[in-house]
Design a protein around this motif. Structure first.
Motif, PDB file in Angstrom:
ATOM      1  N   PRO A 101       8.123  10.898 -38.644  1.00  0.00           N
ATOM      2  CA  PRO A 101       7.233  11.934 -39.170  1.00  0.00           C
ATOM      3  C   PRO A 101       6.376  11.462 -40.348  1.00  0.00           C
ATOM      4  O   PRO A 101       5.227  11.870 -40.478  1.00  0.00           O
ATOM      5  CB  PRO A 101       8.192  13.046 -39.600  1.00  0.00           C
ATOM      6  CG  PRO A 101       9.387  12.850 -38.749  1.00  0.00           C
ATOM      7  CD  PRO A 101       9.515  11.370 -38.590  1.00  0.00           C
ATOM      8  N   ALA A 102       6.936  10.591 -41.187  1.00  0.00           N
ATOM      9  CA  ALA A 102       6.141  10.072 -42.313  1.00  0.00           C
ATOM     10  C   ALA A 102       4.968   9.253 -41.794  1.00  0.00           C
ATOM     11  O   ALA A 102       3.843   9.373 -42.302  1.00  0.00           O
ATOM     12  CB  ALA A 102       7.022   9.237 -43.236  1.00  0.00           C
ATOM     13  N   CYS A 103       5.205   8.432 -40.769  1.00  0.00           N
ATOM     14  CA  CYS A 103       4.100   7.658 -40.175  1.00  0.00           C
ATOM     15  C   CYS A 103       3.081   8.587 -39.526  1.00  0.00           C
ATOM     16  O   CYS A 103       1.874   8.326 -39.589  1.00  0.00           O
ATOM     17  CB  CYS A 103       4.648   6.672 -39.144  1.00  0.00           C
ATOM     18  SG  CYS A 103       5.592   5.332 -39.868  1.00  0.00           S
ATOM     19  N   GLY A 104       3.541   9.653 -38.910  1.00  0.00           N
ATOM     20  CA  GLY A 104       2.629  10.621 -38.322  1.00  0.00           C
ATOM     21  C   GLY A 104       1.758  11.290 -39.364  1.00  0.00           C
ATOM     22  O   GLY A 104       0.559  11.493 -39.146  1.00  0.00           O
ATOM     23  N   LEU A 105       2.331  11.640 -40.498  1.00  0.00           N
ATOM     24  CA  LEU A 105       1.555  12.252 -41.581  1.00  0.00           C
ATOM     25  C   LEU A 105       0.499  11.287 -42.120  1.00  0.00           C
ATOM     26  O   LEU A 105      -0.642  11.666 -42.388  1.00  0.00           O
ATOM     27  CB  LEU A 105       2.470  12.710 -42.708  1.00  0.00           C
ATOM     28  CG  LEU A 105       3.307  13.954 -42.447  1.00  0.00           C
ATOM     29  CD1 LEU A 105       4.329  14.150 -43.550  1.00  0.00           C
ATOM     30  CD2 LEU A 105       2.425  15.167 -42.324  1.00  0.00           C
ATOM     31  N   ILE A 106       0.887  10.027 -42.262  1.00  0.00           N
ATOM     32  CA  ILE A 106      -0.076   9.035 -42.751  1.00  0.00           C
ATOM     33  C   ILE A 106      -1.179   8.810 -41.730  1.00  0.00           C
ATOM     34  O   ILE A 106      -2.362   8.706 -42.083  1.00  0.00           O
ATOM     35  CB  ILE A 106       0.658   7.709 -43.069  1.00  0.00           C
ATOM     36  CG1 ILE A 106       1.574   7.917 -44.273  1.00  0.00           C
ATOM     37  CG2 ILE A 106      -0.336   6.587 -43.343  1.00  0.00           C
ATOM     38  CD1 ILE A 106       2.524   6.766 -44.536  1.00  0.00           C
ATOM     39  N   ALA A 107      -0.822   8.791 -40.446  1.00  0.00           N
ATOM     40  CA  ALA A 107      -1.822   8.609 -39.404  1.00  0.00           C
ATOM     41  C   ALA A 107      -2.810   9.787 -39.369  1.00  0.00           C
ATOM     42  O   ALA A 107      -4.007   9.593 -39.167  1.00  0.00           O
ATOM     43  CB  ALA A 107      -1.142   8.449 -38.042  1.00  0.00           C
ATOM     44  N   LEU A 108      -2.311  10.989 -39.573  1.00  0.00           N
ATOM     45  CA  LEU A 108      -3.196  12.161 -39.570  1.00  0.00           C
ATOM     46  C   LEU A 108      -4.188  12.130 -40.726  1.00  0.00           C
ATOM     47  O   LEU A 108      -5.300  12.644 -40.606  1.00  0.00           O
ATOM     48  CB  LEU A 108      -2.373  13.449 -39.629  1.00  0.00           C
ATOM     49  CG  LEU A 108      -1.677  13.843 -38.324  1.00  0.00           C
ATOM     50  CD1 LEU A 108      -0.793  15.050 -38.555  1.00  0.00           C
ATOM     51  CD2 LEU A 108      -2.693  14.122 -37.239  1.00  0.00           C
ATOM     52  N   LYS A 109      -3.791  11.519 -41.828  1.00  0.00           N
ATOM     53  CA  LYS A 109      -4.708  11.426 -42.981  1.00  0.00           C
ATOM     54  C   LYS A 109      -5.886  10.495 -42.672  1.00  0.00           C
ATOM     55  O   LYS A 109      -6.925  10.586 -43.297  1.00  0.00           O
ATOM     56  CB  LYS A 109      -3.966  10.916 -44.214  1.00  0.00           C
ATOM     57  CG  LYS A 109      -3.049  11.945 -44.807  1.00  0.00           C
ATOM     58  CD  LYS A 109      -2.366  11.388 -46.055  1.00  0.00           C
ATOM     59  CE  LYS A 109      -1.440  12.421 -46.657  1.00  0.00           C
ATOM     60  NZ  LYS A 109      -0.771  11.913 -47.842  1.00  0.00           N
ATOM     61  N   ASN A 110      -5.693   9.575 -41.725  1.00  0.00           N
ATOM     62  CA  ASN A 110      -6.735   8.597 -41.405  1.00  0.00           C
ATOM     63  C   ASN A 110      -7.589   8.994 -40.218  1.00  0.00           C
ATOM     64  O   ASN A 110      -8.401   8.198 -39.771  1.00  0.00           O
ATOM     65  CB  ASN A 110      -6.082   7.226 -41.162  1.00  0.00           C
ATOM     66  CG  ASN A 110      -5.446   6.679 -42.409  1.00  0.00           C
ATOM     67  OD1 ASN A 110      -6.003   6.769 -43.483  1.00  0.00           O
ATOM     68  ND2 ASN A 110      -4.263   6.128 -42.266  1.00  0.00           N
ATOM     69  N   ILE A 111      -7.401  10.171 -39.708  1.00  0.00           N
ATOM     70  CA  ILE A 111      -8.208  10.618 -38.562  1.00  0.00           C
ATOM     71  C   ILE A 111      -9.485  11.262 -39.069  1.00  0.00           C
ATOM     72  O   ILE A 111      -9.520  12.005 -39.982  1.00  0.00           O
ATOM     73  CB  ILE A 111      -7.417  11.596 -37.670  1.00  0.00           C
ATOM     74  CG1 ILE A 111      -6.293  10.849 -36.996  1.00  0.00           C
ATOM     75  CG2 ILE A 111      -8.327  12.238 -36.643  1.00  0.00           C
ATOM     76  CD1 ILE A 111      -5.419  11.709 -36.111  1.00  0.00           C
TER      77      ILE A 111
END
Length: 111
Positions: A101-111
């Protein structure tokens, strides 16, 4: 025949309670997370920036809680005959539950 039916009904109700508990927990976590993300804090109205850390702390608490429940199950008479895995079998899911989930949150910030 009636004892078998009541046993099946009890197991079905237990399954239903578990499913409702899981969905309730996920919905509650989603609502709280959304509230933390959107609310502005302090005099300068800044948003909470460390959601990854919050998610990691939540995953750690979930792992500790699961460990406590497993210890109760291993020492209770109702499940003493059952073959339960050792608590060390849960470290991989706990790790992926923490990192994913932490990686998912970081990925969403870069979209």
């Amino acid at each position: 025949m009636e004892a078998g039916m009541s046993s099946r009904l009890g197991r079905a109700l237990l399954l239903l309670a578990c499913v409702l508990g899981i969905y309730g927990a996920y919905l509650t976590q989603g609502i709280v997370s959304e509230h933390l993300q959107m609310k502005q804090y302090g005099a300068d109205k800044q948003r909470f920036k460390n959601l990854e850390a919050l998610n990691g702390a939540q995953a750690l608490v979930c792992f500790i809680w699961a460990y406590i429940i497993l210890q109760f199950q291993q020492h209770s008479k109702a499940t003493s005959n059952a073959r339960l895995p050792p608590w060390t079998a849960y470290w991989r899911p706990a790790l992926t539950n923490s990192i994913g989930p932490a990686c998912g949150l970081i990925a969403l910030k870069n979209i």
